[in-house]
Design a protein around this motif. Sequence first.
Motif, short mmCIF file in Angstrom:
data_model
loop_
_atom_site.label_atom_id
_atom_site.label_comp_id
_atom_site.label_asym_id
_atom_site.label_seq_id
_atom_site.Cartn_x
_atom_site.Cartn_y
_atom_site.Cartn_z
N GLU A 12 40.66 59.51 1.59
CA GLU A 12 39.97 59.30 0.10
C GLU A 12 40.44 57.34 0.20
OE1 GLU A 12 37.14 60.00 -3.25
OE2 GLU A 12 39.62 59.92 -4.04
N SER A 13 39.89 56.40 0.81
CA SER A 13 40.64 55.15 0.33
C SER A 13 40.01 54.49 -0.81
CB SER A 13 39.98 54.34 1.60
OG SER A 13 38.99 53.82 1.85
N GLU A 14 40.43 53.87 -1.32
CA GLU A 14 40.13 53.55 -2.76
C GLU A 14 38.18 53.05 -2.96
OE1 GLU A 14 41.85 52.98 -5.61
OE2 GLU A 14 40.38 51.45 -7.15
N GLN A 15 38.08 52.32 -1.99
CA GLN A 15 36.60 51.77 -1.12
C GLN A 15 35.93 53.07 -0.96
OE1 GLN A 15 35.47 48.69 -1.30
NE2 GLN A 15 33.15 50.24 -1.35
N PHE A 26 36.27 56.32 -2.35
CA PHE A 26 35.92 56.06 -3.91
C PHE A 26 34.93 55.77 -4.71
CE2 PHE A 26 37.82 55.72 -8.80
CZ PHE A 26 37.25 56.84 -9.24
N LEU A 27 35.03 53.73 -4.51
CA LEU A 27 34.40 53.36 -5.60
C LEU A 27 32.91 53.61 -5.03
CD1 LEU A 27 36.25 49.82 -5.21
CD2 LEU A 27 35.93 51.70 -6.98
N VAL A 38 46.82 60.94 -1.29
CA VAL A 38 46.69 60.40 -1.63
C VAL A 38 47.31 61.10 -3.16
CG1 VAL A 38 44.92 60.04 -3.72
CG2 VAL A 38 43.76 60.78 -1.68
N VAL A 83 47.30 58.66 -8.27
CA VAL A 83 45.42 57.95 -8.21
C VAL A 83 44.77 59.08 -8.27
CG1 VAL A 83 44.82 56.89 -6.31
CG2 VAL A 83 47.27 55.87 -6.57
N ARG A 127 41.54 58.85 -10.40
CA ARG A 127 40.22 58.35 -10.20
C ARG A 127 39.47 59.46 -11.04
NH1 ARG A 127 41.43 57.74 -3.69
NH2 ARG A 127 42.83 55.89 -4.16
#
Length: 446
Positions: free
Chosen positions: A307-310, A312-313, A347, A351, A355
């Motif tokens: 899971e990247s930041e994007q 997650f968004l 991750v 972080v 999240r």
Amino acid sequence: MSGHGLSASFYTLGCRLNQAETALVRDTFRNDGYELVRFGEKSDVCIINSCTVTDNADVRCRKLVRQVLRNNPDTYIAVIGCYAQTGAEELSKIDGIDLIVGTQDKLNVLNFIDEPVKRAEPRIVMSKMTRAPFTIDIAGADIPTTRANIKIQDGCNFMCSFCIIPFARGRARSRALPDIMREAMALADNGFRELILTGVNIGTYEFEGKTFLDLVQSLTEIPGIERVRITSIEPTTIPVELLDFMAESDVLCSHLHIPLQSGSDKVLRDMKRLYNRREFIEFIELAAERVPDILIGTDIIVGFPTESEQDFLDSCDVLENSPLTYAHVFTYSERTGTAAQKFAERVPPQVKKERSRILHRISEQQKTAWYQRFVGRTVRVLTEDVNREGLRTGFSDNYIRVALRDAEQLSSNELVHVRITGVQGEYALADVVSSADHQRESITIS
Ligand code: SF4
């Protein structure tokens, strides 16, 4: 040997299905003459119904065993269920466990306790898990709320990469429909008015040509059962006809809990989920369109290895901009034996924590906004216990958690119409408008 003169205590780790199963096991002990005591009190036998959904769940179970032994070294300890199934060898190394019973035989744990005398080595009962339809020959009336969990299914054939359940509980199998009806009628006779259907993957229910929808329709026809609640169901297993039935039925609650797990197509693929983001959103939009006032909740995992930041968004975006009302947020933690272990990425814990915090906050905001929509409206509530502020609480058909003002005259298990006046913390505040009830006896809640 009968349990007369003996006592037993119980502890449940994990999910709603485990809770339902512990209730069934407790009944076998009660029927055998055991005195049931609270967990933590001295007892001759202690049953731990275990969970293995994460490595942490295993750790908790082992800690619990040690805690029981510290307080009460003579207690006969049986560990049953999912961790017993997958971790029997590990558990057998802990001093003080006397009996380990896997998934297939867990409900019959009493049959393996001839005499609760402590053993040098634990006895391990581990039968092959069957795929055949099953029955449960227990009454299941020992339920601590006005809402009765009823087990309709077990196991899962889906192979989500993060999940150990297919190994812990085996392949999907369904409980015989007449057997479910028998227990549901017994629950109705005992005064229960709401059934919550439990299982691992309940939408895959199938028995002699009867589908999940057939089962739900039959349950809604039982005299005395005034609510049937589905709760958690996999998105790919819900027929549109079920939504139509939900829209027209007074008994089937307008409430679904549909696990999303991630709003990112890439992560969904890595998780081996059977749908993509667009399909999920389209389905819940359809549900919201077909079923007026339906509440849809979900599960979301944060911190899956890829899971990247994007990504997650993308999860945040689905929760914020779709008909979802709340999310149960799970922080990914590695589970030995699952396919997701192969991912090299990790991750960082900080972080993941952040999240999780963000998603929790969005979930709270969504829920409050959704409750606000009902201010000024009248809903039907089944009453439960009294909260810390002394207010009688309950849930509406569509799962609004309500606290009732000036309702001292009410006890638990009453159906009332209430008008929602505001939102305070986790509750919608409401005033009683009228009883939706013909007079019924309250259930004695232990
Ligand atoms: S559907 Fe996926 S997450 Fe749910 S029990 Fe089956 S394998 Fe596990």
